[in-house]
Write a protein that holds these residues in place. Structure first.
Motif, mmCIF file in Angstrom:
data_model
loop_
_atom_site.group_PDB
_atom_site.id
_atom_site.type_symbol
_atom_site.label_atom_id
_atom_site.label_comp_id
_atom_site.label_asym_id
_atom_site.label_seq_id
_atom_site.Cartn_x
_atom_site.Cartn_y
_atom_site.Cartn_z
ATOM 1 N N SER A 183 -10.358 17.196 70.831
ATOM 2 C CA SER A 183 -9.015 17.039 71.404
ATOM 3 C C SER A 183 -8.360 15.729 70.977
ATOM 4 N N GLN A 184 -8.964 15.014 70.052
ATOM 5 C CA GLN A 184 -8.424 13.745 69.570
ATOM 6 C C GLN A 184 -7.959 13.897 68.124
ATOM 7 N N PRO A 185 -7.035 13.029 67.676
ATOM 8 C CA PRO A 185 -6.403 11.935 68.427
ATOM 9 C C PRO A 185 -5.158 12.419 69.172
ATOM 10 N N GLU A 186 -4.736 11.634 70.141
ATOM 11 C CA GLU A 186 -3.463 11.879 70.824
ATOM 12 C C GLU A 186 -2.324 11.637 69.846
ATOM 13 N N HIS A 187 -1.386 12.573 69.754
ATOM 14 C CA HIS A 187 -0.322 12.472 68.762
ATOM 15 C C HIS A 187 0.926 13.182 69.266
ATOM 16 N N LEU A 188 2.030 12.973 68.580
ATOM 17 C CA LEU A 188 3.291 13.615 68.910
ATOM 18 C C LEU A 188 3.440 14.911 68.129
#
Length: 419
Positions: A183-188
């Protein structure tokens, strides 16, 4: 005798004129006449309200009767023993921005939640004001709301009876650096607007699809019967279906399976919430996240747009092939948002599609891969309708509808993308 007569006359003189020097006594001043206002008219006193227990001071946390600490948001209230039942009667002409809903969750009857009206929406009964031409098989929901672009907030698919809610397009936060590696990385990410089923497809709705698939020409073959076909109730989510059967269901009724990005945008909202209700501690519930109930049974597992069971209940199929590193490979090198991602071109592990939802947690960023042949006892699905450029009614300079305007080629997407 004479001295007695003289003494008598002297005493009489003293009594008549007084002793010493006489002084003039000033006259008593006369009182002025003052007009006095009449006393106020006595009015009946209002009845005194009954004494109630004082409400607790606002705080970020409170302790329940069983000793468990729970957190409240700014819209949460705790019921007190106030005696008589209150009845709220709204005015007939109240504007939409003044209409609020007070909800008492079934799982925790000691709480109330105030739901404000949807932002940037207006209420109207005139479907002529809609700037969206729905495809055949879809109608406006009664007493609908329209957003600022003239899109109805809710529609109904007449083929399967599913109510669908509008998910505005735009940039949102996908993934989480606090989640597992896949579920990574957090992104737009960016998605275009679409409609999504309010609930998962129910067993009753899937039975209707089975009957129509058998009567279709050519006949649509169903790969796997639902695992709860004989044991489930009509409003239970259909379970254990193959991915291709879910995709065939969506195609028959003019819809699609959501991409992973579309599913996460609908679940987490534009703010990238961790849970459907926000980022705070989950509300108290009588069941765990992995318990599969009839659709819509958890009033707290509800997004601001009105989608049920996005965190709990069954997990759900999406359109994307599954890969552990899908997010890492999808992010552009310049750091710009990923636009309308459709996932990897092939599966990272043979025959696996992305399944969204949590098995034992409430996190909305959870993602796993499952074999397309189905058979997972906790996997269901829901459908979407994408808003294409052909559906948007543009207006000319005079404000008249203009349905001949060419679609924007840069943002065109097929309404029902291939499998």
């Amino acid at each position: 005798m004479m001295w007695r007569t003289t003494l008598f006359l002297l005493l009489a003189t003293i009594q008549l004129y007084g002793c010493g020097e006489s002084k003039s006594v000033p006259p008593v001043p006369s009182k002025k006449v003052v007009s006095i206002p009449p006393p106020p008219v006595a009015r009946p006193s209002a009845p005194k309200p009954k004494a109630i227990s004082s409400a607790p001071k606002q705080s970020k946390s409170s302790t329940s009767k069983n000793g468990e600490e729970r957190t409240y948001t700014s819209n949460d209230f705790e019921l007190q023993n106030i005696g008589p039942t209150l009845e709220v009667v709204p005015p007939q002409s109240a504007p939409p921005q003044n209409l609020f809903a007070v909800v008492r969750p079934v799982s925790d009857s000691s709480r109330l939640t105030v739901e404000p009206p949807a932002d940037k929406a207006r209420r109207t009964q005139q479907t002529e004001k809609s700037n969206l031409k729905l495809p055949s098989g879809f109608v406006h929901a009664p007493d609908e709301l329209f957003n600022e672009r003239g899109f109805p907030q809710r529609i109904v698919c007449t083929a399967d009876g599913a109510e669908m809610v509008l998910i505005d397009g735009g940039v949102f936060t996908q993934g989480s650096d606090q989640g597992p590696p896949e579920s990574q990385p957090e992104h737009l990410a960016f998605v275009s607007p679409f409609y999504m089923d309010v609930t998962e497809v129910t067993l009753e709705m899937f039975r209707k699809f089975q009957r129509q698939a058998a009567e279709a020409k050519p006949v649509i073959k169903i790969m796997r019967a639902p695992l709860n076909e004989n044991s489930g109730e009509g409003h239970d989510p259909v379970l254990g279906v193959a991915w291709k059967d879910a995709a065939s269901y969506a195609t028959m009724f003019g819809k699609s399976l959501p991409t992973e990005a579309e599913w996460e945008r609908a679940a987490r909202g534009s703010n990238g919430n961790r849970y459907p209700w926000g980022n705070g501690r989950r509300p108290l519930t009588q069941t765990s996240a992995d318990a599969i109930l009839a659709v819509g049974s958890r009033p707290t597992d509800l997004t601001p747009t009105g989608l049920f069971d996005m965190a709990g209940n069954a997990r759900e199929w999406t359109r994307d092939w599954y890969a552990d590193d899908a997010y890492q490979k999808a992010i552009p090198k310049d750091g710009s948002p990923v636009r309308n991602s459709e996932g990897p071109r092939m599966a990272g592990r043979s025959g696996e599609r992305v399944v969204r939802g949590s098995r034992t947690h409430w996190n909305l960023w959870e993602r796993t891969g499952e074999n397309v042949r189905g058979g997972q006892e906790d996997v269901s699905f829901r459908c979407i309708l994408r808003i294409t450029d052909e559906m948007i009614i543009s207006t000319d300079r005079a404000g008249q509808p203009n349905s001949t305007s060419p679609p924007n080629q840069s943002n065109r997407r097929p309404n029902n993308p291939g499998f």
